[in-house]
Design a protein around this motif. Structure first.
Motif, PDB file in Angstrom:
ATOM      1  N   LEU A 223       0.689  -1.825   0.021  1.00  0.00           N
ATOM      2  CA  LEU A 223      -0.040  -0.315  -0.199  1.00  0.00           C
ATOM      3  C   LEU A 223       1.210   1.307  -0.288  1.00  0.00           C
ATOM      4  CD1 LEU A 223      -3.027  -0.682   2.385  1.00  0.00           C
ATOM      5  CD2 LEU A 223      -3.109  -0.643   0.037  1.00  0.00           C
ATOM      6  N   ALA A 224       2.033   1.546   0.182  1.00  0.00           N
ATOM      7  CA  ALA A 224       2.832   1.985   1.000  1.00  0.00           C
ATOM      8  C   ALA A 224       3.594   2.804  -0.794  1.00  0.00           C
ATOM      9  CB  ALA A 224       3.798   2.169   1.878  1.00  0.00           C
ATOM     10  N   VAL A 287      13.416   6.546   5.463  1.00  0.00           N
ATOM     11  CA  VAL A 287      14.295   8.142   5.175  1.00  0.00           C
ATOM     12  C   VAL A 287      13.439   8.905   3.091  1.00  0.00           C
ATOM     13  CG1 VAL A 287      16.031   9.062   4.115  1.00  0.00           C
ATOM     14  CG2 VAL A 287      16.110   7.208   6.660  1.00  0.00           C
ATOM     15  N   GLY A 288      13.292   8.030   2.133  1.00  0.00           N
ATOM     16  CA  GLY A 288      13.225   8.435   0.900  1.00  0.00           C
ATOM     17  C   GLY A 288      11.940   8.792   0.892  1.00  0.00           C
ATOM     18  N   PRO A 289      10.979   7.981   0.861  1.00  0.00           N
ATOM     19  CA  PRO A 289       9.683   8.428   0.866  1.00  0.00           C
ATOM     20  C   PRO A 289       9.223   9.662   1.532  1.00  0.00           C
ATOM     21  CG  PRO A 289       9.436   6.028   0.759  1.00  0.00           C
ATOM     22  CD  PRO A 289      10.981   6.919   1.119  1.00  0.00           C
ATOM     23  N   PRO A 290       9.064   9.461   2.747  1.00  0.00           N
ATOM     24  CA  PRO A 290       9.021  10.418   4.036  1.00  0.00           C
ATOM     25  C   PRO A 290       9.811  12.341   3.469  1.00  0.00           C
ATOM     26  CG  PRO A 290       9.464   8.884   5.237  1.00  0.00           C
ATOM     27  CD  PRO A 290       9.724   8.599   3.359  1.00  0.00           C
ATOM     28  N   ARG A 317      10.938   7.527  -6.448  1.00  0.00           N
ATOM     29  CA  ARG A 317      10.488   6.328  -6.836  1.00  0.00           C
ATOM     30  C   ARG A 317      11.484   5.544  -7.771  1.00  0.00           C
ATOM     31  NH1 ARG A 317       6.524   7.683 -11.975  1.00  0.00           N
ATOM     32  NH2 ARG A 317       8.326   8.967 -13.378  1.00  0.00           N
ATOM     33  N   SER A 318      12.268   5.316  -8.382  1.00  0.00           N
ATOM     34  CA  SER A 318      13.309   4.392  -9.337  1.00  0.00           C
ATOM     35  C   SER A 318      14.343   4.047  -8.189  1.00  0.00           C
ATOM     36  CB  SER A 318      14.182   5.273 -10.185  1.00  0.00           C
ATOM     37  OG  SER A 318      13.783   6.192 -11.245  1.00  0.00           O
ATOM     38  N   MET A 377      -0.903  14.296   1.717  1.00  0.00           N
ATOM     39  CA  MET A 377      -1.295  12.917   1.332  1.00  0.00           C
ATOM     40  C   MET A 377      -0.115  11.786   1.149  1.00  0.00           C
ATOM     41  SD  MET A 377      -4.230  13.535  -1.256  1.00  0.00           S
ATOM     42  CE  MET A 377      -3.152  14.191  -2.744  1.00  0.00           C
ATOM     43  N   LEU A 378       1.002  12.273   0.467  1.00  0.00           N
ATOM     44  CA  LEU A 378       2.496  10.745   1.087  1.00  0.00           C
ATOM     45  C   LEU A 378       2.435  10.957   2.385  1.00  0.00           C
ATOM     46  CD1 LEU A 378       4.717   8.932  -0.524  1.00  0.00           C
ATOM     47  CD2 LEU A 378       5.146  11.415  -0.912  1.00  0.00           C
ATOM     48  N   LEU A 379       2.480  11.944   3.076  1.00  0.00           N
ATOM     49  CA  LEU A 379       3.414  11.949   4.081  1.00  0.00           C
ATOM     50  C   LEU A 379       1.697  11.046   5.462  1.00  0.00           C
ATOM     51  CD1 LEU A 379       4.753  15.380   4.863  1.00  0.00           C
ATOM     52  CD2 LEU A 379       6.206  13.070   4.818  1.00  0.00           C
ATOM     53  N   GLY A 380       1.164  11.873   5.277  1.00  0.00           N
ATOM     54  CA  GLY A 380      -0.135  10.847   5.622  1.00  0.00           C
ATOM     55  C   GLY A 380      -0.649   9.111   5.633  1.00  0.00           C
TER      56      GLY A 380
END
Length: 404
Positions: A223-224, A287-290, A317-318, A377-380
């Motif tokens: 989901l993440a 680390v990366g996505p946040p 993303r890559s 939205m991403l952080l939540g």
């Protein structure tokens, strides 16, 4: 102990195949081309949404076919359908025609999505190199991104000569990929499972999906990754208008801009294995996505940082794709292509609604504010999914336990 040797010939052919699939000569001009054939931006958005819907619908059936008839057969079917779609674009003149072609292209994408990773993982597993999946997949993605960067530069110039030329060259590249596939071996899917997992009934396939995705060691991360994929895909809607509004840039610089962004992503992708070794899977996702989410929030306050954040989005993303691929493969014992396609389906389910939300934000607010909204939205979503994620050791099949 000596390190296990990689199947050099097969891997080199795999790299060549990935390059042929990544030669997107049409990428920097496809919107302009569609408009030249009479489509409005609203209609282009509609066929993009149609593409996403049909990818979702076709992912699991095509994954099952990959488990049933083989990885190479799935890759051949997907590449052939993609080439057929390219030919269709050359002759299409109406919304209905473009929509039909997009459906064909969606099925092609679904055929290739799960089968590509499954072929690589099982080929490496045949020589006890499956723990190198992230390294090899990362390098393959980097080669693909470098190819895409070069194709973007060439495609823009070709479009100035004749709008059809980028599509024709892309079709030639896909045809070359089919020739490469014919020289690739079908991996031995009995390496990990002596009974052979290549013959699954649909009910066994659904059981494999449920047992993998319902696990808290896997499901929350799927989901993440789906949320991250949807956010980064939606960011692409903002790239062209942000670039055109940037001093010193114009529509004529989009080709070089796409090439530069792609090369930056390639550099990070090539180091995916190093990133995984350095941070670990959990460390990277913390680390990366946040970091991307926080950077998007910063754009809402300082719009001048928008273009660097696009570079960061591509890079995150890559790097995430091969790291997550290694993680999921290590926890998939049966029906590998089917489970990978199911995970891809979940990721795709985020794309269409986030595209709609992103488009609405871009229309109602300033572009920088819209990007900030994507960051929220991403952080939540990361707080929720990573909060319930419980990573565990790679699973071991009953037969492997008995053998031990």
């Amino acid at each position: 102990m000596d390190a296990p040797s990689l199947p050099t010939g097969d891997i080199l052919r795999f790299y060549a195949f990935r390059a042929s699939q990544s030669a997107g000569f049409s990428l920097p001009i496809y919107v302009l081309f569609f408009q030249s054939r009479g489509l409005s931006l609203a209609e282009i958005g509609a066929i993009e949404a149609l593409f996403t819907v049909f990818v979702v619908a076709a992912e699991t059936p095509t994954g099952y076919l990959g488990d049933r008839f083989g990885r190479r057969a799935s890759l051949l079917a997907g590449t052939a359908l993609s080439a057929l779609g390219i030919v269709g674009f050359v002759f299409a003149r109406s919304f209905a025609a473009f929509a039909a072609i997009m459906v064909v292209r969606a099925v092609a994408e679904a055929f290739r999505s799960g089968a590509t990773d499954a072929w690589l993982y099982e080929t490496l597993a045949g020589t006890a190199d499956d723990d190198r999946f992230a390294h090899v997949s990362g390098r393959a993605s980097a080669i693909g991104l470098a190819t895409l960067a070069g194709a973007s530069l060439v495609g823009g110039g070709l479009y100035a000569l004749d709008p059809v030329y980028p599509w024709l060259l892309e079709g030639i590249a896909l045809t070359t990929g089919m020739a490469v596939l014919l020289g690739m071996d079908e991996p031995d899917r009995t390496v990990e499972d002596g009974a052979g997992s290549a013959r699954f009934s649909p009910w066994e396939t659904l059981a494999a999906i449920r047992s993998t995705l319902a696990n808290r060691a896997v499901g929350p991360l799927v989901l993440a990754v789906g949320l991250l994929a949807g956010i980064t895909n939606t960011m692409e809607f903002y790239l062209q208008p942000v670039a055109v509004a940037t001093p010193g840039l114009s529509a004529t610089t989009l080709g070089p801009l796409y090439a530069g962004l792609t090369l930056a992503s390639a550099g990070v992708t090539a180091r995916a294995g190093w990133i995984e070794d350095r941070f670990g899977v959990r460390g990277w996702f913390l680390v990366g996505p946040p970091l991307l989410g926080l950077s998007l929030l910063a754009v809402a306050v300082a719009p001048a940082f928008a273009l660097p954040v696009f570079v960061l989005g591509r890079a995150v993303r890559s790097a995430t794709t091969p790291i997550f691929g290694q993680f999921l493969n290590d926890r998939t014992d049966e029906g590998r292509a089917t489970v990978l396609s199911a995970a891809s389906t979940v990721r795709s389910l985020f794309t269409a609604p986030l595209n709609l939300v992103g488009g609405g934000l871009a229309t109602a607010y300033a572009l920088s504010t819209g990007l900030g909204g994507l960051g929220v939205m991403l952080l939540g979503g990361l707080v929720v999914t990573l909060g319930v994620w419980r990573p565990s050791l790679p699973s071991v099949t009953a037969r492997e336990s008995d053998a031990a």
